[in-house]
Design an enzyme around this catalytic site. Sequence first.
Site, PDB file in Angstrom:
ATOM      1  N   ASP A   1       1.021  -1.145   0.159  1.00 27.59           N
ATOM      2  CA  ASP A   1       0.068   0.066  -0.036  1.00 27.59           C
ATOM      3  C   ASP A   1       0.710   1.100   0.085  1.00 27.59           C
ATOM      4  O   ASP A   1       0.191   2.453   0.295  1.00 27.59           O
ATOM      5  CB  ASP A   1      -1.032   0.173   1.149  1.00 27.59           C
ATOM      6  CG  ASP A   1      -0.331   0.057   2.650  1.00 27.59           C
ATOM      7  OD1 ASP A   1       1.071  -0.024   2.560  1.00 27.59           O
ATOM      8  OD2 ASP A   1      -1.044  -0.086   3.624  1.00 27.59           O
ATOM      9  N   GLY A   2       2.191   1.248  -0.240  1.00 27.36           N
ATOM     10  CA  GLY A   2       3.103   2.138  -0.035  1.00 27.36           C
ATOM     11  C   GLY A   2       3.727   2.874   1.287  1.00 27.36           C
ATOM     12  O   GLY A   2       4.455   3.640   1.321  1.00 27.36           O
TER      13      GLY A   2
ATOM     14  N   ARG B   1      12.658  25.908   0.125  1.00 20.99           N
ATOM     15  CA  ARG B   1      12.204  27.155  -0.642  1.00 20.99           C
ATOM     16  C   ARG B   1      11.172  27.823  -0.310  1.00 20.99           C
ATOM     17  O   ARG B   1      11.061  28.848  -0.584  1.00 20.99           O
ATOM     18  CB  ARG B   1      12.265  26.683  -2.182  1.00 20.99           C
ATOM     19  CG  ARG B   1      13.824  26.415  -2.592  1.00 20.99           C
ATOM     20  CD  ARG B   1      13.971  26.130  -4.130  1.00 20.99           C
ATOM     21  NE  ARG B   1      13.648  24.740  -4.265  1.00 20.99           N
ATOM     22  CZ  ARG B   1      13.838  24.145  -5.420  1.00 20.99           C
ATOM     23  NH1 ARG B   1      14.155  24.784  -6.427  1.00 20.99           N
ATOM     24  NH2 ARG B   1      13.516  22.853  -5.606  1.00 20.99           N
ATOM     25  N   GLN B   2      10.130  27.176   0.570  1.00 24.38           N
ATOM     26  CA  GLN B   2       8.951  27.956   1.001  1.00 24.38           C
ATOM     27  C   GLN B   2       9.375  28.115   2.420  1.00 24.38           C
ATOM     28  O   GLN B   2       8.848  27.656   3.242  1.00 24.38           O
ATOM     29  CB  GLN B   2       7.793  27.069   0.907  1.00 24.38           C
ATOM     30  CG  GLN B   2       6.553  27.659   1.104  1.00 24.38           C
ATOM     31  CD  GLN B   2       5.872  28.429   0.082  1.00 24.38           C
ATOM     32  OE1 GLN B   2       5.991  28.341  -0.914  1.00 24.38           O
ATOM     33  NE2 GLN B   2       5.122  29.586   0.808  1.00 24.38           N
TER      34      GLN B   2
ATOM     35  N   ASP C   1      23.154  34.480 -10.572  1.00 22.05           N
ATOM     36  CA  ASP C   1      22.244  35.744  -9.993  1.00 22.05           C
ATOM     37  C   ASP C   1      23.013  36.473  -8.788  1.00 22.05           C
ATOM     38  O   ASP C   1      23.878  35.790  -8.008  1.00 22.05           O
ATOM     39  CB  ASP C   1      20.775  35.248  -9.812  1.00 22.05           C
ATOM     40  CG  ASP C   1      20.962  34.364  -8.720  1.00 22.05           C
ATOM     41  OD1 ASP C   1      21.567  34.310  -7.746  1.00 22.05           O
ATOM     42  OD2 ASP C   1      19.957  33.233  -8.930  1.00 22.05           O
TER      43      ASP C   1
ATOM     44  N   LYS D   1      21.157  41.101 -15.282  1.00 27.31           N
ATOM     45  CA  LYS D   1      20.317  41.106 -16.539  1.00 27.31           C
ATOM     46  C   LYS D   1      20.251  42.612 -16.817  1.00 27.31           C
ATOM     47  O   LYS D   1      20.057  43.600 -15.774  1.00 27.31           O
ATOM     48  CB  LYS D   1      18.988  40.826 -16.123  1.00 27.31           C
ATOM     49  CG  LYS D   1      17.976  40.567 -17.431  1.00 27.31           C
ATOM     50  CD  LYS D   1      16.736  40.206 -17.130  1.00 27.31           C
ATOM     51  CE  LYS D   1      16.817  38.661 -16.849  1.00 27.31           C
ATOM     52  NZ  LYS D   1      15.421  38.117 -16.459  1.00 27.31           N
TER      53      LYS D   1
ATOM     54  N   ARG E   1      18.244  45.456 -19.224  1.00 28.12           N
ATOM     55  CA  ARG E   1      17.362  45.781 -20.379  1.00 28.12           C
ATOM     56  C   ARG E   1      17.648  46.800 -21.208  1.00 28.12           C
ATOM     57  O   ARG E   1      17.729  47.858 -20.761  1.00 28.12           O
ATOM     58  CB  ARG E   1      16.020  45.971 -19.852  1.00 28.12           C
ATOM     59  CG  ARG E   1      14.781  45.887 -20.836  1.00 28.12           C
ATOM     60  CD  ARG E   1      13.475  45.964 -20.277  1.00 28.12           C
ATOM     61  NE  ARG E   1      12.961  44.694 -19.723  1.00 28.12           N
ATOM     62  CZ  ARG E   1      12.713  43.424 -20.404  1.00 28.12           C
ATOM     63  NH1 ARG E   1      12.591  43.759 -21.706  1.00 28.12           N
ATOM     64  NH2 ARG E   1      12.538  42.413 -19.894  1.00 28.12           N
TER      65      ARG E   1
ATOM     66  N   ASP F   1      26.037  27.319  -8.056  1.00 30.56           N
ATOM     67  CA  ASP F   1      24.611  27.546  -7.593  1.00 30.56           C
ATOM     68  C   ASP F   1      24.367  26.527  -6.497  1.00 30.56           C
ATOM     69  O   ASP F   1      25.041  25.631  -6.323  1.00 30.56           O
ATOM     70  CB  ASP F   1      23.654  27.213  -8.431  1.00 30.56           C
ATOM     71  CG  ASP F   1      22.461  28.070  -8.722  1.00 30.56           C
ATOM     72  OD1 ASP F   1      22.269  28.601  -7.397  1.00 30.56           O
ATOM     73  OD2 ASP F   1      21.667  28.276  -9.629  1.00 30.56           O
TER      74      ASP F   1
END
Length: 286
Positions: A34-35, A90-91, A160, A183, A185, A209
């Site tokens: 059943d996992g 990350r949250q 970044d 970055k 523009r 990273d």
Amino acid sequence: MKVVAGSASLGLGEKVARELGFDFVRPHVERFPDGELYVRIDDDLDDEVLLIQTTHPNKKIIELFLLQDALREMGVKRIITVVPYFGYSRQDKIFRPGEAISARVMARHIGMNSDYFIGMDLHSENVLQWFDIPTMHLHATKPIAEWLKSKGVDMVISPDKGGYKRARYVANEMDVEFDYLEKTRLSGTEVIIKPKNLDADGKTVGIVDDIISTGGTIARAAEQLREQGAKRIYAVCTHGLFIGRAMENMKRVNDFAATDTIESVHSKITVASVIAKAIGKLSSMQ
């Protein structure tokens, strides 16, 4: 002290035990039809245990909790829990009303049956504030720097600004230049991405990273660096998830590597010595 490793970190656990000269214990782990998971530790244990388990994918989280409970049931008085890759990190704040702070949930549950927590290159150090036990935050800087050195890298780049410190630490370990991609523009439709301060022309560049997931960020960074004349490009991360189109994207670099915080065929770098050194310091402080 003995080292117990869950199924997500068996290779790393064995290396750490070897570095420290401790006995290594491999639990019995199986999955029911059943996992649901079943864990059992057959070895005799000491009062203090080093438990190592990455919390990725999801089923490894449940395995960690069951292993912690099994250790307590066996009478282990002090559990040092090492989570090489901390899933859900990350949250770490509310982005939209109604969300759970998943990093906080993980921290609270891991801490319930731990006496000490050790994490590696956490996405945010904010995670540590939610533990009610002593914590330690380790970094894979040195082994990553050693791998990049072996490739002849003479310039380290973060994709970044947020990863600028990480690039600086690795570059300082190597005694090379470092920068991050910015970055700019030029118009409503034209954007260029290039190192903020340095020139990549003729350089062998290492992109550093914390996490490589789909590899999209690495691919875009590599394209821009090649346009600016980079001779060779390598990518390295602490935590290699490599999902989706990652393998296609990683073809944009000459070679890439991850550490064994998440064990895979791409784990060309080990963080065992970093963890072992931390445990040695912790033991000497007692």
